[in-house]
Design a protein around this motif. Structure first.
Motif, PDB file in Angstrom:
ATOM      1  N   GLY A 101       0.786  -1.219   0.000  1.00 26.08           N
ATOM      2  CA  GLY A 101       0.000   0.000   0.000  1.00 26.08           C
ATOM      3  C   GLY A 101       0.818   1.270   0.000  1.00 26.08           C
ATOM      4  N   GLN A 102       2.102   1.163  -0.363  1.00 23.64           N
ATOM      5  CA  GLN A 102       2.975   2.340  -0.370  1.00 23.64           C
ATOM      6  C   GLN A 102       2.803   3.176  -1.631  1.00 23.64           C
ATOM      7  N   VAL A 103       2.296   2.560  -2.693  1.00 28.98           N
ATOM      8  CA  VAL A 103       2.029   3.266  -3.950  1.00 28.98           C
ATOM      9  C   VAL A 103       0.630   2.857  -4.416  1.00 28.98           C
ATOM     10  N   PRO A 104       0.000   3.654  -5.281  1.00 26.50           N
ATOM     11  CA  PRO A 104      -1.326   3.272  -5.767  1.00 26.50           C
ATOM     12  C   PRO A 104      -1.287   1.946  -6.514  1.00 26.50           C
ATOM     13  N   ALA A 105      -2.388   1.216  -6.438  1.00 23.90           N
ATOM     14  CA  ALA A 105      -2.486  -0.063  -7.127  1.00 23.90           C
ATOM     15  C   ALA A 105      -2.546   0.151  -8.639  1.00 23.90           C
ATOM     16  N   SER A 106      -2.272  -0.907  -9.382  1.00 22.96           N
ATOM     17  CA  SER A 106      -2.255  -0.809 -10.839  1.00 22.96           C
ATOM     18  C   SER A 106      -3.622  -0.456 -11.413  1.00 22.96           C
ATOM     19  N   TRP A 107      -4.688  -0.954 -10.777  1.00 25.06           N
ATOM     20  CA  TRP A 107      -6.045  -0.670 -11.260  1.00 25.06           C
ATOM     21  C   TRP A 107      -6.943  -0.355 -10.066  1.00 25.06           C
ATOM     22  N   ALA A 108      -7.951   0.440 -10.319  1.00 25.22           N
ATOM     23  CA  ALA A 108      -8.930   0.759  -9.279  1.00 25.22           C
ATOM     24  C   ALA A 108     -10.293   0.973  -9.911  1.00 25.22           C
ATOM     25  N   MET A 109     -11.328   0.647  -9.157  1.00 25.16           N
ATOM     26  CA  MET A 109     -12.707   0.977  -9.494  1.00 25.16           C
ATOM     27  C   MET A 109     -13.230   1.879  -8.384  1.00 25.16           C
ATOM     28  N   ILE A 110     -13.835   2.987  -8.788  1.00 28.64           N
ATOM     29  CA  ILE A 110     -14.213   4.017  -7.832  1.00 28.64           C
ATOM     30  C   ILE A 110     -15.660   4.415  -8.064  1.00 28.64           C
ATOM     31  N   GLY A 111     -16.484   4.315  -7.032  1.00 23.43           N
ATOM     32  CA  GLY A 111     -17.845   4.826  -7.087  1.00 23.43           C
ATOM     33  C   GLY A 111     -17.865   6.252  -6.590  1.00 23.43           C
ATOM     34  N   GLY A 112     -18.613   7.113  -7.277  1.00 24.38           N
ATOM     35  CA  GLY A 112     -18.594   8.532  -6.937  1.00 24.38           C
ATOM     36  C   GLY A 112     -17.512   9.228  -7.736  1.00 24.38           C
ATOM     37  N   SER A 113     -16.676   9.989  -7.077  1.00 25.32           N
ATOM     38  CA  SER A 113     -15.573  10.676  -7.744  1.00 25.32           C
ATOM     39  C   SER A 113     -14.282  10.351  -7.015  1.00 25.32           C
ATOM     40  N   PRO A 114     -13.131  10.395  -7.726  1.00 22.08           N
ATOM     41  CA  PRO A 114     -11.862  10.116  -7.048  1.00 22.08           C
ATOM     42  C   PRO A 114     -11.588  11.063  -5.884  1.00 22.08           C
ATOM     43  N   HIS A 115     -12.158  12.260  -5.933  1.00 20.84           N
ATOM     44  CA  HIS A 115     -11.937  13.228  -4.854  1.00 20.84           C
ATOM     45  C   HIS A 115     -12.865  12.992  -3.667  1.00 20.84           C
ATOM     46  N   ARG A 116     -14.053  12.428  -3.947  1.00 20.25           N
ATOM     47  CA  ARG A 116     -15.015  12.117  -2.879  1.00 20.25           C
ATOM     48  C   ARG A 116     -15.614  10.753  -3.168  1.00 20.25           C
ATOM     49  N   PRO A 117     -14.825   9.698  -3.013  1.00 24.59           N
ATOM     50  CA  PRO A 117     -15.322   8.364  -3.380  1.00 24.59           C
ATOM     51  C   PRO A 117     -16.397   7.866  -2.424  1.00 24.59           C
ATOM     52  N   LEU A 118     -17.394   7.199  -2.999  1.00 23.85           N
ATOM     53  CA  LEU A 118     -18.369   6.466  -2.205  1.00 23.85           C
ATOM     54  C   LEU A 118     -17.779   5.137  -1.750  1.00 23.85           C
ATOM     55  N   TRP A 119     -16.943   4.563  -2.597  1.00 24.41           N
ATOM     56  CA  TRP A 119     -16.243   3.320  -2.308  1.00 24.41           C
ATOM     57  C   TRP A 119     -15.110   3.177  -3.323  1.00 24.41           C
ATOM     58  N   GLN A 120     -14.153   2.304  -3.019  1.00 19.59           N
ATOM     59  CA  GLN A 120     -13.049   2.068  -3.939  1.00 19.59           C
ATOM     60  C   GLN A 120     -12.550   0.637  -3.799  1.00 19.59           C
ATOM     61  N   ALA A 121     -12.264   0.015  -4.934  1.00 15.89           N
ATOM     62  CA  ALA A 121     -11.654  -1.315  -4.978  1.00 15.89           C
ATOM     63  C   ALA A 121     -10.341  -1.201  -5.736  1.00 15.89           C
ATOM     64  N   ASP A 122      -9.277  -1.782  -5.185  1.00 21.99           N
ATOM     65  CA  ASP A 122      -7.933  -1.690  -5.761  1.00 21.99           C
ATOM     66  C   ASP A 122      -7.410  -3.073  -6.117  1.00 21.99           C
ATOM     67  N   PHE A 123      -6.641  -3.142  -7.218  1.00 24.06           N
ATOM     68  CA  PHE A 123      -6.121  -4.409  -7.733  1.00 24.06           C
ATOM     69  C   PHE A 123      -4.645  -4.230  -8.080  1.00 24.06           C
ATOM     70  N   THR A 124      -3.784  -5.036  -7.475  1.00 26.16           N
ATOM     71  CA  THR A 124      -2.353  -4.906  -7.721  1.00 26.16           C
ATOM     72  C   THR A 124      -1.946  -5.668  -8.975  1.00 26.16           C
ATOM     73  N   ILE A 125      -0.747  -5.362  -9.437  1.00 23.40           N
ATOM     74  CA  ILE A 125      -0.171  -6.118 -10.538  1.00 23.40           C
ATOM     75  C   ILE A 125      -0.100  -7.587 -10.131  1.00 23.40           C
ATOM     76  N   GLY A 126      -0.361  -8.462 -11.080  1.00 24.52           N
ATOM     77  CA  GLY A 126      -0.358  -9.894 -10.779  1.00 24.52           C
ATOM     78  C   GLY A 126      -1.729 -10.492 -10.599  1.00 24.52           C
ATOM     79  N   VAL A 127      -2.762  -9.655 -10.384  1.00 25.42           N
ATOM     80  CA  VAL A 127      -4.127 -10.179 -10.303  1.00 25.42           C
ATOM     81  C   VAL A 127      -4.460 -10.863 -11.627  1.00 25.42           C
TER      82      VAL A 127
END
Length: 261
Positions: A168-194
């Motif tokens: 968690g030291q750097v952002p994940a390779s992919w993310a899904m964000i509900g709402g807006s990145p500045h005010r997310p309702l929720w967020q799912a993160d996926f690292t390289i290798g998924v």
């Protein structure tokens, strides 16, 4: 006496609220060979081969889940997918359900040439459904925005050490964000290798699946921006394919805002 509130099919799923944790736990509880362990600190499911775990850690937030993949049992994690608090259960399950099945063949059934293989990347599948590239993506990222402007699919550009992603030291390779990145309702993160098919199945769920909710389950602020239809008992079957048609005509207003392509 008034009748009980009906179940509704809600679209888009990313505004439907987190839903019932049972949507996530039932496939894991009934998957052959998966073991469940529960303590005050964690609820964890472990695959029969020992190369995947699905865990809810209350310290990470209510209804949050972390899925980890391993090259060998009892080894260090090789990849991780983190579904943060508020992530709709349907999106989490669109990841974990094919994982349960895919591990039986060491993912081969879902790779090119396998019986469960589906062509297309998450980005291309979202583009086919009207998600458009954000010309104002922040430096180092490429964002696609939902047609109603209320969800994002984010790809990080450039190399970062895989271990830094896992920690968690750097952002994940992919993310899904509900709402807006500045005010997310929720967020799912996926690292390289998924495994890419898991990311693709989750992206399809993000774009096309309805959610089954009581009206009171839908966050109040989101209600003006969703469409609902009465859910018949057999109208909803969770998969990563195209969703069912609601059992009746919509009974609420449709999402507001311009539909941009």
């Amino acid at each position: 006496m008034p009748s009980a509130s009906p179940l509704l099919l809600v679209t888009p799923v990313y505004l439907a609220g987190p839903g019932d944790p049972f949507t996530v736990t039932f496939p894991l509880d009934t998957a052959p060979g998966w073991t469940r362990t529960e303590t005050a600190d964690v609820l964890r499911y472990t695959s029969p081969c020992g190369r995947a775990t699905v865990a809810h850690e209350p310290a990470a937030g209510p209804r949050s889940w972390t899925v980890r993949g391993y090259l060998a049992p009892d080894g260090e994690p090789f990849w991780a997918a983190r579904f943060g608090p508020g992530t709709p259960a349907e999106i989490t399950t669109a990841f974990t359900t094919p994982l349960i099945d895919g591990l039986r063949s060491n993912h081969r059934d879902y790779l090119e040439g396998g019986p469960q293989y589906r062509p297309g990347s998450p980005a291309s599948l979202l583009a086919e459904r009207g998600w458009w590239p954000n010309p104002n993506s922040p430096s180092g990222f490429h964002d696609q925005i939902a047609p109603d402007g209320r969800a994002y699919y984010r790809h990080r550009v450039g190399y970062q050490p895989p271990q830094a992603e896992l920690d968690g030291q750097v952002p994940a390779s992919w993310a899904m964000i509900g709402g807006s990145p500045h005010r997310p309702l929720w967020q799912a993160d996926f690292t390289i290798g998924v495994p890419f098919y898991l990311l693709t199945r989750s992206a399809v769920a993000l774009a096309v699946h309805p959610a089954r909710r009581l009206r009171t389950d839908i966050p109040r602020a989101n209600r003006p921006h969703v469409t609902t239809g009465r859910a018949a008992p057999a109208a909803f079957a969770l998969s990563a394919e195209e969703p069912p048609t609601p059992a009746s005509a919509p009974n609420s207003t449709t999402a507001g805002g311009p539909r941009r392509r």
